[in-house]
Design a protein around this motif. Structure first.
Motif, PDB file in Angstrom:
ATOM      1  N   LYS A 110       0.902  -1.236  -0.043  1.00  0.00           N
ATOM      2  CA  LYS A 110      -0.023   0.174   0.032  1.00  0.00           C
ATOM      3  C   LYS A 110       0.742   1.442   0.095  1.00  0.00           C
ATOM      4  N   GLU A 111       1.848   1.157   0.917  1.00  0.00           N
ATOM      5  CA  GLU A 111       3.004   2.373   0.781  1.00  0.00           C
ATOM      6  C   GLU A 111       3.477   2.545  -0.380  1.00  0.00           C
ATOM      7  N   THR A 112       4.007   1.383  -1.039  1.00  0.00           N
ATOM      8  CA  THR A 112       4.723   1.518  -2.272  1.00  0.00           C
ATOM      9  C   THR A 112       3.529   2.098  -3.343  1.00  0.00           C
ATOM     10  N   ALA A 113       2.505   1.665  -3.302  1.00  0.00           N
ATOM     11  CA  ALA A 113       1.427   2.080  -4.207  1.00  0.00           C
ATOM     12  C   ALA A 113       0.932   3.684  -4.110  1.00  0.00           C
ATOM     13  N   ALA A 114       0.863   3.919  -2.913  1.00  0.00           N
ATOM     14  CA  ALA A 114       0.814   5.493  -2.433  1.00  0.00           C
ATOM     15  C   ALA A 114       1.786   6.273  -2.950  1.00  0.00           C
ATOM     16  N   ARG A 119       3.789   9.655  -7.196  1.00  0.00           N
ATOM     17  CA  ARG A 119       4.941  10.046  -7.939  1.00  0.00           C
ATOM     18  C   ARG A 119       4.153  10.235  -9.338  1.00  0.00           C
ATOM     19  N   LEU A 120       3.343   9.459  -9.871  1.00  0.00           N
ATOM     20  CA  LEU A 120       2.510   9.440 -10.963  1.00  0.00           C
ATOM     21  C   LEU A 120       1.847  10.705 -11.045  1.00  0.00           C
ATOM     22  N   THR A 121       1.147  11.150  -9.851  1.00  0.00           N
ATOM     23  CA  THR A 121       0.376  12.500  -9.980  1.00  0.00           C
ATOM     24  C   THR A 121       0.975  13.548  -9.939  1.00  0.00           C
ATOM     25  N   THR A 122       2.193  13.563  -9.401  1.00  0.00           N
ATOM     26  CA  THR A 122       3.236  14.665  -9.714  1.00  0.00           C
ATOM     27  C   THR A 122       3.746  14.895 -11.197  1.00  0.00           C
ATOM     28  N   ALA A 123       4.188  13.630 -11.529  1.00  0.00           N
ATOM     29  CA  ALA A 123       4.533  13.572 -13.143  1.00  0.00           C
ATOM     30  C   ALA A 123       3.527  14.181 -13.986  1.00  0.00           C
ATOM     31  N   ALA A 124       2.355  13.611 -13.710  1.00  0.00           N
ATOM     32  CA  ALA A 124       1.085  14.044 -14.604  1.00  0.00           C
ATOM     33  C   ALA A 124       0.829  15.682 -14.483  1.00  0.00           C
TER      34      ALA A 124
END
Length: 183
Positions: A110-114, A119-124
């Motif tokens: 869960k932590e890795t997914a979060a 990261r994906l949200t920041t990249a997006a």
């Protein structure tokens, strides 16, 4: 028949009791009885006693062996019961450890997914911002070009000087943004 025997004996004149044997029969019977008794006592009785003693010893030995086997079986059963209890305890500990490890793995996942989602949200967001900036620059240049063409048509002259045209477009867009911000 007995009647006939008593009648014959009475006729012969003897007064002998037919139920008692003769004295020589008694002597020979007693002698053979003593011989048989001695043979039984000296030969058969010791063999019989020896056989009974051997049988008794074998039975006692088998009883002792059975008692020893029973003690060993009880000891083995106690050992088995102890090992079974230890195995159950160990299995419970392993199960509990596995549950804890599973919870840790789920929490780590869960932590890795979060983290990955962040990261994906920041990249997006960064990509969206970059595309927005690109679109803003492209739109600004297109709006500037259109504004220069329209201004040239209104003024009646061509605004071909890039520095002057850029200054006019920048001033126009700044005024436009200021009016948007004031609303």
């Amino acid at each position: 028949m007995l009647n006939a025997l008593v009648t014959n004996l009475a006729a012969e004149g003897e007064a002998h009791n037919p139920l008692l044997p003769a004295w020589y029969d008694l002597v020979w019977s007693a002698l053979w009885f003593v011989v048989i008794l001695l043979v039984v006592w000296k030969v058969a009785l010791p063999r019989f006693t020896k056989m009974l003693d051997e049988r008794s010893a074998a039975i006692e030995g088998n009883i002792a062996k059975a008692d020893e086997a029973q003690k060993q079986a009880e000891a083995a059963l106690e050992e088995y019961t102890r090992q079974l209890a230890e195995a159950r305890t160990e299995a419970g500990a392993i199960r509990e450890t596995a549950r804890e490890d599973g919870k840790k793995i789920v929490a780590e996942a869960k932590e890795t997914a979060a983290v990955e989602a962040a990261r994906l949200t920041t990249a997006a967001h960064a990509q969206i911002e970059a595309e927005r900036q690109t679109a803003f620059v492209s739109l600004r240049s297109e709006v500037g070009g259109l504004a220069l063409d329209l201004a040239g048509g209104v003024v009646g002259e061509t605004l071909s000087d890039d520095a002057r045209a850029t200054a006019v477009v920048d001033r126009f867009l700044a005024d436009l943004e200021a009016s948007e911000a004031a609303k």
